[in-house]
Design a protein around this motif. Sequence first.
Motif, short mmCIF file in Angstrom:
data_model
loop_
_atom_site.label_atom_id
_atom_site.label_comp_id
_atom_site.label_asym_id
_atom_site.label_seq_id
_atom_site.Cartn_x
_atom_site.Cartn_y
_atom_site.Cartn_z
N GLU A 262 22.85 23.96 -45.80
CA GLU A 262 23.33 23.39 -47.06
C GLU A 262 23.67 24.50 -48.05
O GLU A 262 24.63 24.38 -48.83
CB GLU A 262 22.28 22.45 -47.65
N TRP A 263 22.90 25.57 -48.04
CA TRP A 263 23.22 26.72 -48.89
C TRP A 263 24.58 27.31 -48.51
O TRP A 263 25.41 27.59 -49.37
CB TRP A 263 22.14 27.79 -48.77
N GLN A 264 24.80 27.47 -47.20
CA GLN A 264 26.07 28.03 -46.74
C GLN A 264 27.24 27.11 -47.10
O GLN A 264 28.33 27.59 -47.45
CB GLN A 264 26.04 28.25 -45.22
N GLU A 265 27.02 25.80 -47.04
CA GLU A 265 28.08 24.86 -47.42
C GLU A 265 28.49 25.05 -48.87
O GLU A 265 29.68 25.01 -49.20
CB GLU A 265 27.64 23.42 -47.17
N THR A 266 27.51 25.26 -49.75
CA THR A 266 27.86 25.48 -51.17
C THR A 266 28.65 26.77 -51.33
O THR A 266 29.56 26.83 -52.16
CB THR A 266 26.61 25.51 -52.08
N LYS A 267 28.33 27.78 -50.54
CA LYS A 267 29.09 29.04 -50.62
C LYS A 267 30.53 28.83 -50.15
O LYS A 267 31.48 29.37 -50.74
CB LYS A 267 28.41 30.11 -49.77
N ASN A 268 30.71 28.04 -49.09
CA ASN A 268 32.06 27.74 -48.61
C ASN A 268 32.88 27.00 -49.67
O ASN A 268 34.06 27.28 -49.87
CB ASN A 268 32.00 26.89 -47.34
N LYS A 269 32.23 26.06 -50.35
CA LYS A 269 32.94 25.26 -51.35
C LYS A 269 33.29 26.08 -52.59
O LYS A 269 34.21 25.72 -53.33
CB LYS A 269 32.09 24.05 -51.74
N MET A 270 32.56 27.15 -52.83
CA MET A 270 32.82 27.98 -54.00
C MET A 270 34.12 28.77 -53.87
O MET A 270 34.72 29.21 -54.85
CB MET A 270 31.65 28.94 -54.22
N ALA A 271 34.60 28.93 -52.64
CA ALA A 271 35.76 29.79 -52.39
C ALA A 271 37.01 29.33 -53.13
O ALA A 271 37.80 30.15 -53.60
CB ALA A 271 36.03 29.85 -50.89
N THR A 272 37.20 28.01 -53.26
CA THR A 272 38.41 27.49 -53.90
C THR A 272 38.54 28.00 -55.33
O THR A 272 39.58 28.54 -55.72
CB THR A 272 38.40 25.94 -53.90
N MET A 273 37.49 27.83 -56.13
CA MET A 273 37.56 28.25 -57.52
C MET A 273 37.51 29.75 -57.68
O MET A 273 38.12 30.31 -58.60
CB MET A 273 36.44 27.59 -58.33
N LEU A 274 36.84 30.46 -56.77
CA LEU A 274 36.85 31.92 -56.83
C LEU A 274 38.26 32.46 -56.67
O LEU A 274 38.66 33.41 -57.34
CB LEU A 274 35.95 32.50 -55.73
N SER A 275 39.04 31.83 -55.78
CA SER A 275 40.41 32.30 -55.55
C SER A 275 41.28 32.07 -56.79
O SER A 275 42.26 32.78 -56.99
CB SER A 275 41.01 31.60 -54.34
N VAL A 276 40.93 31.08 -57.61
CA VAL A 276 41.67 30.83 -58.85
C VAL A 276 41.45 31.96 -59.85
O VAL A 276 42.37 32.37 -60.57
CB VAL A 276 41.23 29.48 -59.49
N LEU A 277 40.22 32.48 -59.89
CA LEU A 277 39.87 33.48 -60.91
C LEU A 277 40.60 34.80 -60.68
O LEU A 277 41.03 35.46 -61.63
CB LEU A 277 38.37 33.68 -60.95
#
Length: 357
Positions: A337-352
């Motif tokens: 579940e921790w790794q899933e949250t890290k995967n989901k964070m990628a979308t907004m990180l790419s925006v920054l």
Amino acid sequence: MDFTALLQKINTHWEHQLPFVIYAAPEHTKVNVLLQQDATYYSAKGFTNTGFVFAPFDDKKASFCIPEVFSEKITLEVSMPSVLNTDTPFCQELISDKEKHLVYVSEILDNIKNKTVEKVVATRKKEIPLTGFDLSELIRRIISMDTAAFRYVWYHPKTGIWCGVSPEVLLMSEGASFSTMALAGTQKVTGDTNPNWGSKETFEQQLVTKAITTNLKKITTKLEVSSPKTHKAGSLYHIKTQIKGAFDKKETSLAQITSVLHPTPAVCGSPRDAAFALIQELEDYNREFYTGFLGPLDLQNNTAQLYVNLRCMKISPTMATLYVGGGITLDSMPQDEWQETKNKMATMLSVLGSMLP
């Protein structure tokens, strides 16, 4: 007016601390903008105004509306290539944040084993310092992202700037007809390989579908439920079930329909009240508008295009707050579940992108 001139107009509006929203519907290159002409707070409760609604996860907290009647409305066709770097920027995670999330997931699992709930959505936030914030660049990056999703940038002096790219419909309504979806399960996209869904993901999807259809039966007996299919949203796969129907009673309002659906099991849990109470007890921050909903309403034509506020962040010139989470069921493993949250964070990180230090 071209897109550059529109961005300048929005920047001026923001500098005067006046509410605005710019958004694009899935599979559309047309952007829609509402520029509210004063800083008045208008509530979205009861859906009394045609315009754009922005509602929180907790429906007891203030919801917002930018009404068309008090705004300048602009629609513009835009065509531009993606300005995103395909490489996800590095994000340093604190060991303490990981440990805290693992404990949170474990506490939820204890409740599931004790049969007080079947599913709870555990979320967390990540604050990231920014340098060189550029509102125009932010808008360009959001609008040029995953065109299969709903993209938006919202500002109100009482909420700050929020932006996101949501793959999940809460409600599509036109007259007496409506559609929604059950979206659950997550796997990272790797090449052209199709995901293999395990029992954990399929059970979670069945749980979400059952809860949504059960709630909808309170207002209709006319439901069509599709078979579950794999749905690609940016860099992630999910399982999606399409749900369509018609309302039995003409007097059923859009606000009533939305209250039956929100918050869905995909962002809260099941049973809803028990899951919500557990989130309020264990989650150590206020989600605000993350896992709330947003979108345009047209009361004259009784239409709504409302999306769940996922893949989103709250942003200021000095700080971005990213929000991620995942559904916890009996088969969940805290580390996964921790790794899933890290995967989901990628979308907004790419925006920054270049705004990161």
